[in-house]
Design a protein around this motif. Structure first.
Motif, PDB file in Angstrom:
ATOM      1  N   THR A   1      -2.188   3.784 -17.336  1.00 50.43           N
ATOM      2  CA  THR A   1      -3.318   3.457 -16.847  1.00 50.43           C
ATOM      3  C   THR A   1      -2.842   2.839 -15.488  1.00 50.43           C
ATOM      4  OG1 THR A   1      -4.044   2.879 -18.941  1.00 50.43           O
ATOM      5  CG2 THR A   1      -5.035   1.648 -17.027  1.00 50.43           C
ATOM      6  N   MET A   2      -1.658   1.861 -15.364  1.00 52.15           N
ATOM      7  CA  MET A   2      -1.061   1.458 -14.279  1.00 52.15           C
ATOM      8  C   MET A   2      -0.904   2.521 -13.182  1.00 52.15           C
ATOM      9  SD  MET A   2       2.265  -0.986 -13.556  1.00 52.15           S
ATOM     10  CE  MET A   2       3.260   0.591 -13.389  1.00 52.15           C
ATOM     11  N   GLN A   3      -0.375   3.648 -13.642  1.00 56.77           N
ATOM     12  CA  GLN A   3      -0.051   4.705 -12.555  1.00 56.77           C
ATOM     13  C   GLN A   3      -1.353   5.150 -12.111  1.00 56.77           C
ATOM     14  OE1 GLN A   3       2.412   8.021 -14.550  1.00 56.77           O
ATOM     15  NE2 GLN A   3       1.364   9.292 -13.378  1.00 56.77           N
ATOM     16  N   ALA A   4      -2.283   5.571 -12.864  1.00 55.10           N
ATOM     17  CA  ALA A   4      -3.685   5.972 -12.447  1.00 55.10           C
ATOM     18  C   ALA A   4      -4.134   4.845 -11.509  1.00 55.10           C
ATOM     19  CB  ALA A   4      -4.658   6.052 -13.681  1.00 55.10           C
ATOM     20  N   GLN A   5      -4.117   3.800 -11.706  1.00 51.64           N
ATOM     21  CA  GLN A   5      -4.637   2.569 -10.606  1.00 51.64           C
ATOM     22  C   GLN A   5      -3.793   2.319  -9.522  1.00 51.64           C
ATOM     23  OE1 GLN A   5      -7.542   0.898 -11.269  1.00 51.64           O
ATOM     24  NE2 GLN A   5      -8.061   2.446 -12.963  1.00 51.64           N
ATOM     25  N   THR A   6      -2.585   2.932  -9.527  1.00 53.27           N
ATOM     26  CA  THR A   6      -1.696   2.910  -8.201  1.00 53.27           C
ATOM     27  C   THR A   6      -2.354   3.390  -7.076  1.00 53.27           C
ATOM     28  OG1 THR A   6       0.364   2.485  -9.718  1.00 53.27           O
ATOM     29  CG2 THR A   6       0.476   2.960  -7.389  1.00 53.27           C
ATOM     30  N   ARG A   7      -2.446   2.634  -6.014  1.00 55.74           N
ATOM     31  CA  ARG A   7      -3.037   3.101  -4.653  1.00 55.74           C
ATOM     32  C   ARG A   7      -2.009   2.995  -3.442  1.00 55.74           C
ATOM     33  NH1 ARG A   7      -5.804   4.727  -8.133  1.00 55.74           N
ATOM     34  NH2 ARG A   7      -8.046   4.620  -8.531  1.00 55.74           N
TER      35      ARG A   7
ATOM     36  N   ARG B   1       2.344   1.205   1.479  1.00 56.42           N
ATOM     37  CA  ARG B   1       2.694   0.320   0.229  1.00 56.42           C
ATOM     38  C   ARG B   1       1.991   0.953  -0.987  1.00 56.42           C
ATOM     39  NH1 ARG B   1       2.246  -5.855   1.863  1.00 56.42           N
ATOM     40  NH2 ARG B   1       3.280  -5.906  -0.301  1.00 56.42           N
ATOM     41  N   LEU B   2       2.357   0.786  -2.311  1.00 58.05           N
ATOM     42  CA  LEU B   2       1.879   0.952  -3.420  1.00 58.05           C
ATOM     43  C   LEU B   2       1.364  -0.138  -4.075  1.00 58.05           C
ATOM     44  CD1 LEU B   2       4.425   3.824  -4.713  1.00 58.05           C
ATOM     45  CD2 LEU B   2       2.022   4.237  -3.972  1.00 58.05           C
ATOM     46  N   SER B   3       0.391  -0.138  -4.606  1.00 54.23           N
ATOM     47  CA  SER B   3      -0.126  -1.520  -5.361  1.00 54.23           C
ATOM     48  C   SER B   3      -0.915  -1.058  -6.475  1.00 54.23           C
ATOM     49  CB  SER B   3      -1.063  -2.409  -4.462  1.00 54.23           C
ATOM     50  OG  SER B   3      -2.320  -1.762  -3.784  1.00 54.23           O
ATOM     51  N   ALA B   4      -1.028  -2.029  -7.460  1.00 59.58           N
ATOM     52  CA  ALA B   4      -1.757  -1.784  -8.774  1.00 59.58           C
ATOM     53  C   ALA B   4      -2.348  -3.223  -9.224  1.00 59.58           C
ATOM     54  CB  ALA B   4      -0.813  -1.100  -9.835  1.00 59.58           C
TER      55      ALA B   4
ATOM     56  N   THR C   1       3.582  -3.149  -5.810  1.00 60.81           N
ATOM     57  CA  THR C   1       3.417  -4.574  -6.146  1.00 60.81           C
ATOM     58  C   THR C   1       1.992  -4.596  -6.476  1.00 60.81           C
ATOM     59  OG1 THR C   1       2.381  -4.555  -3.924  1.00 60.81           O
ATOM     60  CG2 THR C   1       4.645  -5.131  -4.052  1.00 60.81           C
ATOM     61  N   PHE C   2       1.914  -5.869  -7.384  1.00 64.42           N
ATOM     62  CA  PHE C   2       0.530  -6.250  -8.077  1.00 64.42           C
ATOM     63  C   PHE C   2      -0.221  -6.947  -7.224  1.00 64.42           C
ATOM     64  CE2 PHE C   2       3.448  -6.079 -11.810  1.00 64.42           C
ATOM     65  CZ  PHE C   2       2.960  -4.796 -12.115  1.00 64.42           C
ATOM     66  N   THR C   3      -1.483  -6.542  -7.226  1.00 66.97           N
ATOM     67  CA  THR C   3      -2.730  -6.974  -6.248  1.00 66.97           C
ATOM     68  C   THR C   3      -3.032  -8.336  -6.523  1.00 66.97           C
ATOM     69  OG1 THR C   3      -4.376  -6.146  -7.407  1.00 66.97           O
ATOM     70  CG2 THR C   3      -3.255  -4.842  -5.589  1.00 66.97           C
ATOM     71  N   ASP C   4      -2.983  -9.113  -7.887  1.00 62.85           N
ATOM     72  CA  ASP C   4      -3.343 -10.350  -8.209  1.00 62.85           C
ATOM     73  C   ASP C   4      -2.378 -11.072  -9.262  1.00 62.85           C
ATOM     74  OD1 ASP C   4      -3.646  -8.253  -9.952  1.00 62.85           O
ATOM     75  OD2 ASP C   4      -5.893  -8.826 -10.831  1.00 62.85           O
ATOM     76  N   GLY C   5      -1.164 -11.228  -8.712  1.00 61.28           N
ATOM     77  CA  GLY C   5      -0.266 -12.135  -9.266  1.00 61.28           C
ATOM     78  C   GLY C   5       0.657 -11.301 -10.326  1.00 61.28           C
TER      79      GLY C   5
END
Length: 221
Positions: A39-45, A50-53, A94-98
């Motif tokens: 799921t994290m992989q599918a949501q990574t943009r 830069r890669l973020s999830a 990197t995570f977008t919200d903490g």
């Protein structure tokens, strides 16, 4: 090594270390860990190189599976979040919200042995609320609460109570932001919170609700 190869290799090593000695191979935690990673992989943009999830993930399992895993829930949620954190660091996400965080909760619509994962802060917030059967049928059942949950004897309710003293459409429990509320729907025998009949009442962790002769405890993890 490609992004996908890195994440798969790190995932395999972490799952072996975190779960293999604690749970037998046919139990769900390693499978849930892999689904979280997917799921994290599918949501990574990718944005400007830069890669973020998203950082927040809610894991929903059947009430039966939740009852079996609930003893280890705190450990599992921490270990799954650590897995996502470690993998993100290894592959440059990197995570977008903490910080990475995972919450597990039961959901009636999830079949036994299956897993549903939702992403985002709202998903993890709703996953924290549940009603646990104290006196009634089925005993010790745990129901996840999210959005608006109908309680009653009728089949249209999300929580169907086998109790002739409960009205077909008895009450609703709704989450308004982070504020959980119970509302009586004009039931014949009333809705009670901690022994007091109410029409509308804000709920706190540990409150006992009574619908007819059925008693349930509101829980906020």
């Amino acid at each position: 090594m490609s992004f996908l190869a890195k994440i798969e290799q790190a995932c395999a090593l972490f799952i072996e270390r975190a779960f293999a000695k604690t749970f037998p191979s046919d139990v769900e935690p390693p499978q849930i860990a892999r689904k979280l990673v997917s799921t994290m992989q599918a949501q990574t943009r990718a944005d400007n190189g830069r890669l973020s999830a998203p950082a927040a993930y809610a894991v929903y399992v059947s009430p039966e599976d939740f009852e079996r895993l609930t003893e280890h829930a705190e450990y599992l949620q921490r270990a799954w979040a650590e897995l996502l954190h470690d993998l993100a660091a290894k592959v440059g996400v990197t995570f977008t919200d903490g910080e990475a965080r995972v919450a597990m909760a039961p959901r009636e619509s999830v079949p036994l042995g299956a897993v549903a994962i939702e992403v985002g802060e709202a998903a993890t917030r709703n996953a924290h609320f549940s009603l646990r059967m104290v006196k009634g049928v089925p005993p010790d059942r745990v129901y996840s609460i999210g959005g608006t949950t109908r309680v009653g004897r009728g089949d249209e309710s999300e929580i169907v109570l086998v109790d002739p003293s409960v009205s077909r459409a008895h009450a609703i429990v709704e989450i308004d932001g982070a504020r959980p509320v119970v509302r009586d729907l004009g039931s014949t025998n009333g809705t009670f919170v901690n022994g007091r009949r109410v029409s509308v009442e804000a709920l706190r962790d540990g409150d006992e609700l009574r619908f007819g002769n059925t008693r349930m405890r509101f829980e906020s993890a």
